[in-house]
Design a protein around this motif. Structure first.
Motif, PDB file in Angstrom:
ATOM      1  N   PRO A 271       0.826  -1.213   0.000  1.00 47.53           N
ATOM      2  CA  PRO A 271       0.000   0.000   0.000  1.00 47.53           C
ATOM      3  C   PRO A 271       0.857   1.258   0.000  1.00 47.53           C
ATOM      4  CG  PRO A 271       0.034  -0.998   2.173  1.00 47.53           C
ATOM      5  CD  PRO A 271       0.702  -1.976   1.260  1.00 47.53           C
ATOM      6  N   GLN A 279      -4.379   8.766  -2.456  1.00 44.93           N
ATOM      7  CA  GLN A 279      -5.755   8.758  -1.987  1.00 44.93           C
ATOM      8  C   GLN A 279      -5.884   7.872  -0.744  1.00 44.93           C
ATOM      9  OE1 GLN A 279      -6.500  11.438  -3.748  1.00 44.93           O
ATOM     10  NE2 GLN A 279      -8.619  10.676  -3.912  1.00 44.93           N
ATOM     11  N   ASP A 280      -6.866   8.159   0.087  1.00 43.03           N
ATOM     12  CA  ASP A 280      -6.943   7.442   1.360  1.00 43.03           C
ATOM     13  C   ASP A 280      -7.151   5.950   1.183  1.00 43.03           C
ATOM     14  OD1 ASP A 280      -9.538   7.509   0.479  1.00 43.03           O
ATOM     15  OD2 ASP A 280     -10.321   8.699   2.174  1.00 43.03           O
ATOM     16  N   LYS A 281      -7.845   5.547   0.091  1.00 40.76           N
ATOM     17  CA  LYS A 281      -8.068   4.122  -0.122  1.00 40.76           C
ATOM     18  C   LYS A 281      -6.835   3.405  -0.642  1.00 40.76           C
ATOM     19  CE  LYS A 281     -13.065   4.217  -0.676  1.00 40.76           C
ATOM     20  NZ  LYS A 281     -14.230   3.803  -1.525  1.00 40.76           N
ATOM     21  N   GLN A 282      -5.807   4.157  -1.034  1.00 36.32           N
ATOM     22  CA  GLN A 282      -4.544   3.525  -1.435  1.00 36.32           C
ATOM     23  C   GLN A 282      -3.662   3.238  -0.238  1.00 36.32           C
ATOM     24  OE1 GLN A 282      -3.827   6.810  -4.676  1.00 36.32           O
ATOM     25  NE2 GLN A 282      -2.379   5.148  -5.039  1.00 36.32           N
ATOM     26  N   GLY A 284      -2.616   1.761   3.197  1.00 34.59           N
ATOM     27  CA  GLY A 284      -2.985   0.617   4.007  1.00 34.59           C
ATOM     28  C   GLY A 284      -3.072   0.941   5.486  1.00 34.59           C
TER      29      GLY A 284
END
Length: 284
Positions: A271, A279-282, A284
């Motif tokens: 991650p 981005q926050d979803k990238q 971990g």
């Protein structure tokens, strides 16, 4: 230390000045196949040469200095061919060149005159350290690795492409004096190719020099992949040749064919780091 003799290395005479041919000659000065390239390549190879004997360094210095003379000859030829160059687009003969259209990919007037005006405005109708498109030579094609064998192979390639260019210029030349100058330069390219190959022969030839560097123990390299020809055609066809079977050139292995396939797994990166601005979803 270098000394200068104001006389040219070989006569340069132009009976009928041709500005279009001057542009073509600029490639032999500042193009990637040109004389500035080999001159600087040989100088830097010499200046950085480390060997038990200085003869290779000395030889490189002799040839690099000779190449200065070639640049001088070509610069003289460009200047002589520009003597009748039009100083404005309105002058007679400013845009009637098929060669100009081909070389520049556009109208003859726009391409030829663009370069002539650069030679006029920046150098007073003299040669410049640039190629036939007006791109300045930037030293990005100077190869001086510090490995004598690697440098000699680079030099053979440089002289080969230089000779190809010189032959093309000879075939394009209409002036007797230009053909005479170029037939001399082609001869020097022949000698220099032979010269660098002679060094490789003196060092032992391919068997002794390959692979480069030969100082790295071959037992430390991947023994399963050091003499494979990787075939990558979807249908599995192989361009059969000397490189697909039989003893390798260095005599230390056998050529084989490997139908290329993945030897590793699909790469999966971790991650993104919190401080990487992802981005926050990238993250971990």
């Amino acid at each position: 230390m270098y000394y200068h003799d104001k006389r040219l290395q070989y006569p340069v005479e132009v009976e009928k000045p041709n500005p279009q041919f001057a542009r073509m000659l600029q490639q032999a000065i500042g193009g990637v196949e040109g004389e500035i390239r080999v001159c600087m390549q040989y100088f830097f190879q010499a200046w950085g040469n480390r060997a038990p004997t200085t003869k290779y360094r000395d030889m490189l210095l002799h040839t690099a200095t000779e190449e200065i003379g070639h640049i001088e000859m070509l610069a003289t030829a460009v200047a002589l061919n520009l003597e009748t160059a039009p100083a404005s687009l309105q002058e007679e003969g400013a845009g009637d060149s098929i060669v100009g259209a081909v070389m520049g990919g556009g109208s003859a007037k726009a391409t030829i005159e663009g370069l002539i005006h650069k030679n006029l405005l920046s150098s007073g109708l003299a040669a410049m350290p640039m190629d036939s498109d007006g791109v300045p030579f930037n030293m990005s094609h100077i190869y001086a690795s510090g490995n004598v064998a690697a440098d000699m192979y680079s030099n053979v390639a440089a002289e080969a492409t230089g000779r190809v260019l010189a032959v093309r210029l000879f075939n394009a030349a209409e002036d007797k004096g230009m053909k005479d100058m170029l037939h001399y330069m082609i001869a020097r390219d022949t000698m220099h190719q032979q010269q660098w190959l002679a060094v490789l022969e003196e060092l032992g030839g391919p068997a002794a020099n390959l692979p480069i560097p030969n100082s790295f123990p071959q037992e430390m390299e991947d023994q399963q992949n050091n003499y494979n020809f990787y075939a990558t055609a979807v249908d599995g066809t192989v361009p059969e040749g000397r490189w697909t079977s039989g003893p390798a050139v260095d005599g230390r292995g056998e050529f084989t064919v490997f139908q290329n396939q993945p030897l590793g797994d699909e790469p999966v990166l971790g991650p993104a780091r919190p401080d990487s601005a992802a981005q926050d979803k990238q993250i971990g």
